[in-house]
Design a protein around this motif. Structure first.
Motif, PDB file in Angstrom:
ATOM      1  N   GLN A  32       0.813  -1.222   0.000  1.00 37.82           N
ATOM      2  CA  GLN A  32       0.000   0.000   0.000  1.00 37.82           C
ATOM      3  C   GLN A  32       0.848   1.275   0.000  1.00 37.82           C
ATOM      4  O   GLN A  32       0.431   2.303  -0.514  1.00 37.82           O
ATOM      5  N   ASN A  33       2.013   1.199   0.582  1.00 33.04           N
ATOM      6  CA  ASN A  33       2.806   2.419   0.776  1.00 33.04           C
ATOM      7  C   ASN A  33       4.281   2.184   0.431  1.00 33.04           C
ATOM      8  O   ASN A  33       5.010   1.716   1.275  1.00 33.04           O
ATOM      9  N   PRO A  34       4.677   2.452  -0.792  1.00 33.26           N
ATOM     10  CA  PRO A  34       3.929   3.007  -1.916  1.00 33.26           C
ATOM     11  C   PRO A  34       3.051   1.926  -2.562  1.00 33.26           C
ATOM     12  O   PRO A  34       3.308   0.741  -2.360  1.00 33.26           O
ATOM     13  N   LEU A  35       2.036   2.359  -3.321  1.00 38.35           N
ATOM     14  CA  LEU A  35       1.157   1.405  -4.000  1.00 38.35           C
ATOM     15  C   LEU A  35       1.984   0.658  -5.047  1.00 38.35           C
ATOM     16  O   LEU A  35       2.522   1.250  -5.985  1.00 38.35           O
ATOM     17  N   ALA A  36       2.083  -0.658  -4.864  1.00 39.60           N
ATOM     18  CA  ALA A  36       2.982  -1.435  -5.725  1.00 39.60           C
ATOM     19  C   ALA A  36       2.608  -2.906  -5.642  1.00 39.60           C
ATOM     20  O   ALA A  36       1.846  -3.319  -4.766  1.00 39.60           O
ATOM     21  N   ILE A  37       3.145  -3.648  -6.567  1.00 37.74           N
ATOM     22  CA  ILE A  37       2.979  -5.109  -6.525  1.00 37.74           C
ATOM     23  C   ILE A  37       4.368  -5.719  -6.494  1.00 37.74           C
ATOM     24  O   ILE A  37       5.280  -5.275  -7.195  1.00 37.74           O
ATOM     25  N   LEU A  38       4.485  -6.718  -5.657  1.00 37.26           N
ATOM     26  CA  LEU A  38       5.733  -7.447  -5.566  1.00 37.26           C
ATOM     27  C   LEU A  38       5.499  -8.807  -6.205  1.00 37.26           C
ATOM     28  O   LEU A  38       4.556  -9.512  -5.825  1.00 37.26           O
ATOM     29  N   ALA A  39       6.308  -9.154  -7.176  1.00 39.59           N
ATOM     30  CA  ALA A  39       6.136 -10.456  -7.838  1.00 39.59           C
ATOM     31  C   ALA A  39       7.509 -11.109  -7.930  1.00 39.59           C
ATOM     32  O   ALA A  39       8.526 -10.414  -7.946  1.00 39.59           O
ATOM     33  N   PRO A  40       7.541 -12.436  -8.002  1.00 45.36           N
ATOM     34  CA  PRO A  40       8.846 -13.085  -8.176  1.00 45.36           C
ATOM     35  C   PRO A  40       9.500 -12.587  -9.468  1.00 45.36           C
ATOM     36  O   PRO A  40       8.791 -12.316 -10.444  1.00 45.36           O
ATOM     37  N   ASN A  41      10.813 -12.470  -9.460  1.00 45.38           N
ATOM     38  CA  ASN A  41      11.504 -12.036 -10.682  1.00 45.38           C
ATOM     39  C   ASN A  41      11.179 -13.021 -11.804  1.00 45.38           C
ATOM     40  O   ASN A  41      11.147 -14.221 -11.579  1.00 45.38           O
ATOM     41  N   ASN A  42      10.917 -12.487 -12.990  1.00 44.61           N
ATOM     42  CA  ASN A  42      10.487 -13.336 -14.098  1.00 44.61           C
ATOM     43  C   ASN A  42      10.933 -12.696 -15.400  1.00 44.61           C
ATOM     44  O   ASN A  42      10.936 -11.475 -15.516  1.00 44.61           O
ATOM     45  N   HIS A  43      11.250 -13.546 -16.416  1.00 45.87           N
ATOM     46  CA  HIS A  43      11.688 -12.947 -17.675  1.00 45.87           C
ATOM     47  C   HIS A  43      10.518 -12.316 -18.431  1.00 45.87           C
ATOM     48  O   HIS A  43      10.691 -11.424 -19.244  1.00 45.87           O
ATOM     49  N   LEU A  44       9.301 -12.783 -18.130  1.00 57.32           N
ATOM     50  CA  LEU A  44       8.121 -12.224 -18.812  1.00 57.32           C
ATOM     51  C   LEU A  44       7.584 -11.038 -18.008  1.00 57.32           C
ATOM     52  O   LEU A  44       7.016 -11.205 -16.939  1.00 57.32           O
ATOM     53  N   LEU A  45       7.770  -9.870 -18.533  1.00 51.97           N
ATOM     54  CA  LEU A  45       7.323  -8.674 -17.814  1.00 51.97           C
ATOM     55  C   LEU A  45       5.923  -8.287 -18.279  1.00 51.97           C
ATOM     56  O   LEU A  45       5.560  -8.526 -19.437  1.00 51.97           O
ATOM     57  N   PRO A  46       5.103  -7.694 -17.418  1.00 51.44           N
ATOM     58  CA  PRO A  46       3.791  -7.216 -17.873  1.00 51.44           C
ATOM     59  C   PRO A  46       3.955  -6.135 -18.947  1.00 51.44           C
ATOM     60  O   PRO A  46       4.866  -5.313 -18.866  1.00 51.44           O
ATOM     61  N   ASP A  47       3.082  -6.180 -19.910  1.00 51.71           N
ATOM     62  CA  ASP A  47       3.150  -5.255 -21.044  1.00 51.71           C
ATOM     63  C   ASP A  47       2.711  -3.846 -20.597  1.00 51.71           C
ATOM     64  O   ASP A  47       1.565  -3.657 -20.167  1.00 51.71           O
ATOM     65  N   ARG A  48       3.621  -2.893 -20.728  1.00 53.98           N
ATOM     66  CA  ARG A  48       3.339  -1.538 -20.233  1.00 53.98           C
ATOM     67  C   ARG A  48       2.223  -0.858 -21.049  1.00 53.98           C
ATOM     68  O   ARG A  48       1.569   0.058 -20.566  1.00 53.98           O
ATOM     69  N   ASP A  49       2.023  -1.306 -22.327  1.00 47.02           N
ATOM     70  CA  ASP A  49       0.946  -0.713 -23.131  1.00 47.02           C
ATOM     71  C   ASP A  49      -0.416  -1.210 -22.671  1.00 47.02           C
ATOM     72  O   ASP A  49      -1.418  -0.500 -22.747  1.00 47.02           O
ATOM     73  N   ARG A  50      -0.436  -2.449 -22.172  1.00 44.94           N
ATOM     74  CA  ARG A  50      -1.702  -3.007 -21.670  1.00 44.94           C
ATOM     75  C   ARG A  50      -1.971  -2.505 -20.241  1.00 44.94           C
ATOM     76  O   ARG A  50      -3.047  -2.031 -19.937  1.00 44.94           O
ATOM     77  N   PHE A  51      -0.946  -2.597 -19.421  1.00 42.32           N
ATOM     78  CA  PHE A  51      -1.112  -2.170 -18.017  1.00 42.32           C
ATOM     79  C   PHE A  51      -0.584  -0.737 -17.882  1.00 42.32           C
ATOM     80  O   PHE A  51       0.498  -0.496 -17.361  1.00 42.32           O
ATOM     81  N   THR A  52      -1.374   0.192 -18.377  1.00 39.26           N
ATOM     82  CA  THR A  52      -0.899   1.582 -18.468  1.00 39.26           C
ATOM     83  C   THR A  52      -0.720   2.229 -17.090  1.00 39.26           C
ATOM     84  O   THR A  52      -0.125   3.294 -16.978  1.00 39.26           O
ATOM     85  N   PHE A  53      -1.280   1.585 -16.064  1.00 42.08           N
ATOM     86  CA  PHE A  53      -1.201   2.149 -14.697  1.00 42.08           C
ATOM     87  C   PHE A  53       0.112   1.786 -14.004  1.00 42.08           C
ATOM     88  O   PHE A  53       0.332   2.151 -12.863  1.00 42.08           O
ATOM     89  N   ILE A  54       0.988   1.061 -14.716  1.00 42.39           N
ATOM     90  CA  ILE A  54       2.306   0.763 -14.126  1.00 42.39           C
ATOM     91  C   ILE A  54       3.209   1.983 -14.270  1.00 42.39           C
ATOM     92  O   ILE A  54       3.331   2.557 -15.352  1.00 42.39           O
ATOM     93  N   ASP A  55       3.842   2.341 -13.183  1.00 44.78           N
ATOM     94  CA  ASP A  55       4.721   3.519 -13.184  1.00 44.78           C
ATOM     95  C   ASP A  55       6.171   3.109 -13.450  1.00 44.78           C
ATOM     96  O   ASP A  55       6.897   3.776 -14.184  1.00 44.78           O
ATOM     97  N   ASP A  56       6.572   1.989 -12.852  1.00 44.64           N
ATOM     98  CA  ASP A  56       7.979   1.582 -12.970  1.00 44.64           C
ATOM     99  C   ASP A  56       8.103   0.098 -12.619  1.00 44.64           C
ATOM    100  O   ASP A  56       7.318  -0.411 -11.816  1.00 44.64           O
ATOM    101  N   ILE A  57       9.082  -0.555 -13.204  1.00 48.40           N
ATOM    102  CA  ILE A  57       9.354  -1.957 -12.857  1.00 48.40           C
ATOM    103  C   ILE A  57      10.840  -2.084 -12.540  1.00 48.40           C
ATOM    104  O   ILE A  57      11.686  -1.671 -13.341  1.00 48.40           O
ATOM    105  N   LYS A  58      11.118  -2.611 -11.347  1.00 52.01           N
ATOM    106  CA  LYS A  58      12.537  -2.793 -10.979  1.00 52.01           C
ATOM    107  C   LYS A  58      12.726  -4.206 -10.444  1.00 52.01           C
ATOM    108  O   LYS A  58      11.901  -4.682  -9.651  1.00 52.01           O
ATOM    109  N   PRO A  59      13.814  -4.852 -10.822  1.00 55.88           N
ATOM    110  CA  PRO A  59      14.069  -6.167 -10.229  1.00 55.88           C
ATOM    111  C   PRO A  59      14.552  -6.009  -8.787  1.00 55.88           C
ATOM    112  O   PRO A  59      15.194  -5.013  -8.448  1.00 55.88           O
ATOM    113  N   ILE A  60      14.198  -6.935  -7.927  1.00 56.75           N
ATOM    114  CA  ILE A  60      14.790  -6.968  -6.573  1.00 56.75           C
ATOM    115  C   ILE A  60      15.643  -8.222  -6.534  1.00 56.75           C
ATOM    116  O   ILE A  60      15.128  -9.338  -6.558  1.00 56.75           O
ATOM    117  N   LEU A  61      16.936  -8.032  -6.482  1.00 58.30           N
ATOM    118  CA  LEU A  61      17.837  -9.172  -6.621  1.00 58.30           C
ATOM    119  C   LEU A  61      18.228  -9.788  -5.286  1.00 58.30           C
ATOM    120  O   LEU A  61      18.851 -10.835  -5.234  1.00 58.30           O
TER     121      LEU A  61
END
Ligand code: PEP
Ligand code: MN
Length: 340
Positions: A32-61
């Motif tokens: 919730q703070n910041p509003l975000a989703i945590l997902a396992p690292n994956n080679h298939l990233l969500p499509d930014r054109d489809r999910f237009t509400f995504i602000d940024d994607i960063k890997p957590i290593l």
């Protein structure tokens, strides 16, 4: 991976993104703070054109995620009107154990006279020997609460076991999880469900990854108010109680957004060394100190060797004031005013 969402993202958009990951067999976690989703690292990233509400994607290593600095730069929160974390620094002081009404009142009165805002004290003590003083229990908690209320202090006390959680919630403002319980994962998960700050001490054998993963257990339950506290680690040396890891302070600050305190009392085990290490920790950038003090350390029922008497504590406050320009954090009024 850490997927930062735009602020106005709604529930159904979040659900849509979660179901994208679910079709890949990946479970997600909503922050919730910041509003975000945590997902396992994956080679298939969500499509930014489809999910237009995504602000940024960063890997957590790193293995730890929610405590990582990728999630946010810094954490700061309020305890009874006093700010903790980020650029704030606070002092928590008090006896190892609450021993009597007279003892805890004299300490509370002294701390109040020095403009300190937090008193610590154990009511259920984790003693190595079952024959040692193990604390006053519920009576002790009542005493520290009454003394704190009288002298305008917030209470920090250790929770030894989940069966004692209701008492801790009633009598404390910050719940301390001791070194011995840092790896009590079921307990940590339960503490994630409560709305009370948790001071998570470093396990005496824990490396930094294990410590931050322990913090993740609390954070993943939704409790964002976690404070880390370095209290020394075990080594082969038999002349010092512990090895006080000052280097871990900037290390934690480079890896995590959580506040980091230092406990030079358990870190050294010797009141003659506490002040040097306390100052070193503050210069290294700690968000505060947890220090054991006692009106008469030689009579203390636990950890007397490492307890500062009032005069030594005043010297520590003087030392901090003298270092004001060197210390990495702005000094809060709650202790800068303490000593002239
Ligand atoms: C304490 O703070 O009194 C204590 C028992 O600390 P630790 O868990 O670091 O040993
Ligand atoms: Mn102690």
């Amino acid at each position: 991976m850490f997927i930062l969402l735009k602020e106005n993202t709604n529930h159904s958009q979040i659900a849509e993104l979660q179901s994208f990951f679910r079709t890949l067999g990946l479970e997600t976690y909503v922050l919730q703070n910041p509003l975000a989703i945590l997902a396992p690292n994956n080679h298939l990233l969500p499509d930014r054109d489809r999910f237009t509400f995504i602000d940024d994607i960063k890997p957590i290593l790193t293995p730890f995620k929610l405590s990582s600095k990728i999630v946010k730069n810094t954490t700061e929160f309020d305890v009874n009107g006093i700010r903790i974390g980020s650029n704030h620094a606070n002092i928590i002081a008090g006896p190892c154990s609450i021993e009597s009404e007279e003892q805890i009142y004299s300490i509370a009165k002294f701390l109040n006279s020095k403009e300190i805002k937090f008193i610590r004290g154990g009511a259920y003590k984790p003693r190595t020997s079952p024959y040692s003083f193990r604390g006053l229990g519920n009576t002790g908690l009542k005493l520290i609460r009454e003394a704190a209320d009288k002298f305008d202090l917030s209470v920090v006390t250790e929770l030894m076991d989940l069966s004692l959680l209701d008492e801790a919630l009633e009598y404390s403002d910050i719940i301390q999880i001791g070194s011995r319980n840092m790896a009590n994962f079921y307990m940590l998960a339960e503490l994630g469900k409560i709305n009370k700050p948790i001071m998570l001490k470093r396990g005496m054998q824990a490396n930094v990854t294990e410590w931050l993963l322990a913090a993740d257990y609390i954070l993943s339950g939704g409790n964002e108010k976690v404070i880390l506290c370095e209290r020394g680690i075990r080594s082969f040396d038999n002349l010092s109680r512990n090895v006080m890891d000052i280097g871990v302070i900037p290390l934690i600050q480079s890896l995590s957004h959580l506040p980091i305190f230092a406990d030079p009392s358990h870190g050294t085990g010797n009141s003659n060394f506490v002040n040097q290490m306390a100052l070193a920790a503050m210069v290294a950038g700690a968000n505060g100190l947890l220090v054991e003090i006692h009106p008469n350390p030689s009579k203390a029922l636990s950890d007397g060797d490492q307890a500062l008497n009032f005069r030594q504590f005043e010297a520590l406050m003087n030392g901090i004031n003298n270092l004001k320009t060197t210390i990495q954090k702005p000094i809060d009024a709650n202790y800068s005013l303490a000593i002239q």
